[in-house]
Design a protein around this motif. Structure first.
Motif, PDB file in Angstrom:
ATOM      1  N   GLN A  23       0.833  -1.209   0.000  1.00  0.00           N
ATOM      2  CA  GLN A  23       0.000   0.000   0.000  1.00  0.00           C
ATOM      3  C   GLN A  23       0.872   1.265   0.000  1.00  0.00           C
ATOM      4  OE1 GLN A  23      -0.525  -2.605   2.137  1.00  0.00           O
ATOM      5  NE2 GLN A  23      -2.430  -3.405   1.313  1.00  0.00           N
ATOM      6  N   ILE A  24       1.926   1.246   0.780  1.00  0.00           N
ATOM      7  CA  ILE A  24       2.827   2.399   0.801  1.00  0.00           C
ATOM      8  C   ILE A  24       3.446   2.604  -0.574  1.00  0.00           C
ATOM      9  CG2 ILE A  24       5.005   3.297   1.726  1.00  0.00           C
ATOM     10  CD1 ILE A  24       4.267   1.845   4.361  1.00  0.00           C
ATOM     11  N   PHE A  25       3.919   1.523  -1.187  1.00  0.00           N
ATOM     12  CA  PHE A  25       4.508   1.631  -2.512  1.00  0.00           C
ATOM     13  C   PHE A  25       3.498   2.178  -3.522  1.00  0.00           C
ATOM     14  CE2 PHE A  25       5.328  -0.148  -6.728  1.00  0.00           C
ATOM     15  CZ  PHE A  25       6.533   0.479  -6.998  1.00  0.00           C
ATOM     16  N   GLU A  26       2.290   1.665  -3.505  1.00  0.00           N
ATOM     17  CA  GLU A  26       1.256   2.135  -4.441  1.00  0.00           C
ATOM     18  C   GLU A  26       0.986   3.625  -4.272  1.00  0.00           C
ATOM     19  OE1 GLU A  26      -0.563   0.813  -7.082  1.00  0.00           O
ATOM     20  OE2 GLU A  26       1.018  -0.683  -6.935  1.00  0.00           O
ATOM     21  N   GLN A  27       0.994   4.111  -3.043  1.00  0.00           N
ATOM     22  CA  GLN A  27       0.737   5.531  -2.788  1.00  0.00           C
ATOM     23  C   GLN A  27       1.898   6.416  -3.214  1.00  0.00           C
ATOM     24  OE1 GLN A  27      -0.148   5.770   1.384  1.00  0.00           O
ATOM     25  NE2 GLN A  27      -2.194   4.900   1.162  1.00  0.00           N
ATOM     26  N   CYS A  28       3.107   5.878  -3.223  1.00  0.00           N
ATOM     27  CA  CYS A  28       4.297   6.705  -3.421  1.00  0.00           C
ATOM     28  C   CYS A  28       5.101   6.376  -4.675  1.00  0.00           C
ATOM     29  CB  CYS A  28       5.207   6.571  -2.202  1.00  0.00           C
ATOM     30  SG  CYS A  28       4.415   7.031  -0.659  1.00  0.00           S
ATOM     31  N   LYS A  29       4.665   5.420  -5.467  1.00  0.00           N
ATOM     32  CA  LYS A  29       5.489   4.957  -6.589  1.00  0.00           C
ATOM     33  C   LYS A  29       5.742   6.015  -7.653  1.00  0.00           C
ATOM     34  CE  LYS A  29       1.700   2.809  -9.144  1.00  0.00           C
ATOM     35  NZ  LYS A  29       1.161   1.521  -9.584  1.00  0.00           N
ATOM     36  N   ASN A  30       4.938   7.042  -7.715  1.00  0.00           N
ATOM     37  CA  ASN A  30       5.123   8.088  -8.719  1.00  0.00           C
ATOM     38  C   ASN A  30       5.908   9.283  -8.199  1.00  0.00           C
ATOM     39  OD1 ASN A  30       3.743   6.673 -10.767  1.00  0.00           O
ATOM     40  ND2 ASN A  30       1.810   7.253  -9.844  1.00  0.00           N
ATOM     41  N   THR A  31       6.571   9.118  -7.056  1.00  0.00           N
ATOM     42  CA  THR A  31       7.420  10.179  -6.529  1.00  0.00           C
ATOM     43  C   THR A  31       8.771  10.137  -7.238  1.00  0.00           C
ATOM     44  OG1 THR A  31       8.289   8.774  -4.770  1.00  0.00           O
ATOM     45  CG2 THR A  31       6.279  10.038  -4.277  1.00  0.00           C
ATOM     46  N   ARG A  32       9.694  10.965  -6.802  1.00  0.00           N
ATOM     47  CA  ARG A  32      11.011  11.022  -7.450  1.00  0.00           C
ATOM     48  C   ARG A  32      11.938   9.912  -6.990  1.00  0.00           C
ATOM     49  NH1 ARG A  32      12.821  17.207  -7.303  1.00  0.00           N
ATOM     50  NH2 ARG A  32      14.002  16.269  -5.629  1.00  0.00           N
ATOM     51  N   ALA A  33      11.524   9.069  -6.071  1.00  0.00           N
ATOM     52  CA  ALA A  33      12.367   7.956  -5.626  1.00  0.00           C
ATOM     53  C   ALA A  33      12.595   7.004  -6.793  1.00  0.00           C
ATOM     54  CB  ALA A  33      11.711   7.220  -4.473  1.00  0.00           C
ATOM     55  N   LYS A  34      13.838   6.646  -7.024  1.00  0.00           N
ATOM     56  CA  LYS A  34      14.169   5.756  -8.139  1.00  0.00           C
ATOM     57  C   LYS A  34      14.274   4.304  -7.712  1.00  0.00           C
ATOM     58  CE  LYS A  34      16.675   9.013 -11.006  1.00  0.00           C
ATOM     59  NZ  LYS A  34      17.897   9.229 -11.779  1.00  0.00           N
ATOM     60  N   TYR A  35      14.607   4.092  -6.461  1.00  0.00           N
ATOM     61  CA  TYR A  35      14.875   2.733  -5.987  1.00  0.00           C
ATOM     62  C   TYR A  35      14.019   2.422  -4.765  1.00  0.00           C
ATOM     63  CZ  TYR A  35      18.901   3.551  -8.925  1.00  0.00           C
ATOM     64  OH  TYR A  35      19.706   3.873  -9.987  1.00  0.00           O
ATOM     65  N   TRP A  36      13.492   1.212  -4.729  1.00  0.00           N
ATOM     66  CA  TRP A  36      12.658   0.746  -3.628  1.00  0.00           C
ATOM     67  C   TRP A  36      13.215  -0.576  -3.139  1.00  0.00           C
ATOM     68  CZ3 TRP A  36       8.476   3.556  -1.895  1.00  0.00           C
ATOM     69  CH2 TRP A  36       8.120   4.653  -2.684  1.00  0.00           C
ATOM     70  N   GLY A  37      13.184  -0.780  -1.843  1.00  0.00           N
ATOM     71  CA  GLY A  37      13.703  -2.021  -1.302  1.00  0.00           C
ATOM     72  C   GLY A  37      12.883  -2.521  -0.131  1.00  0.00           C
ATOM     73  N   PHE A  38      13.056  -3.798   0.162  1.00  0.00           N
ATOM     74  CA  PHE A  38      12.422  -4.398   1.327  1.00  0.00           C
ATOM     75  C   PHE A  38      13.251  -5.593   1.750  1.00  0.00           C
ATOM     76  CE2 PHE A  38      10.427  -6.168  -2.443  1.00  0.00           C
ATOM     77  CZ  PHE A  38      10.388  -7.527  -2.205  1.00  0.00           C
ATOM     78  N   LYS A  39      12.997  -6.093   2.938  1.00  0.00           N
ATOM     79  CA  LYS A  39      13.751  -7.212   3.493  1.00  0.00           C
ATOM     80  C   LYS A  39      12.988  -8.516   3.276  1.00  0.00           C
ATOM     81  CE  LYS A  39      17.031  -4.814   5.551  1.00  0.00           C
ATOM     82  NZ  LYS A  39      18.343  -5.156   5.982  1.00  0.00           N
ATOM     83  N   GLU A  40      13.680  -9.620   3.444  1.00  0.00           N
ATOM     84  CA  GLU A  40      13.053 -10.936   3.307  1.00  0.00           C
ATOM     85  C   GLU A  40      12.224 -11.296   4.538  1.00  0.00           C
ATOM     86  OE1 GLU A  40      16.303 -13.545   2.486  1.00  0.00           O
ATOM     87  OE2 GLU A  40      16.444 -12.905   0.416  1.00  0.00           O
ATOM     88  N   GLU A  41      12.376 -10.550   5.603  1.00  0.00           N
ATOM     89  CA  GLU A  41      11.619 -10.798   6.835  1.00  0.00           C
ATOM     90  C   GLU A  41      10.390  -9.902   6.873  1.00  0.00           C
ATOM     91  OE1 GLU A  41      12.501 -13.068   9.160  1.00  0.00           O
ATOM     92  OE2 GLU A  41      14.233 -13.604   7.936  1.00  0.00           O
ATOM     93  N   GLY A  42       9.287 -10.436   7.366  1.00  0.00           N
ATOM     94  CA  GLY A  42       8.124  -9.594   7.618  1.00  0.00           C
ATOM     95  C   GLY A  42       6.916  -9.847   6.742  1.00  0.00           C
ATOM     96  N   LEU A  43       7.103 -10.379   5.561  1.00  0.00           N
ATOM     97  CA  LEU A  43       5.981 -10.653   4.661  1.00  0.00           C
ATOM     98  C   LEU A  43       6.055 -12.095   4.174  1.00  0.00           C
ATOM     99  CD1 LEU A  43       5.771  -7.574   2.243  1.00  0.00           C
ATOM    100  CD2 LEU A  43       4.321  -8.062   4.208  1.00  0.00           C
TER     101      LEU A  43
END
Length: 54
Positions: A23-43
């Motif tokens: 949900q956070i990614f969907e809300q913010c994916k059109n911002t100027r951030a070029k790179y997104w990351g997450f960890k293998e733990e938690g989901l």
């Protein structure tokens, strides 16, 4: 040479991926951030795959 900072957004808290990462990614994916990351733990794997393929 143009050196502008690039933001890397980590969808984590306390070294684990947050439950609402998608949900956070969907809300913010059109911002100027070029790179997104997450960890293998938690989901669960299926949710990580969905987030990765978005």
């Amino acid at each position: 040479m143009n050196h502008s900072p690039e933001l890397i957004v980590m969808l984590t808290h306390n070294d684990c991926t947050v439950k609402n990462a998608y949900q956070i990614f969907e809300q913010c994916k059109n911002t100027r951030a070029k790179y997104w990351g997450f960890k293998e733990e938690g989901l669960p794997l299926a949710q990580m795959e969905e987030l990765f393929c978005t």
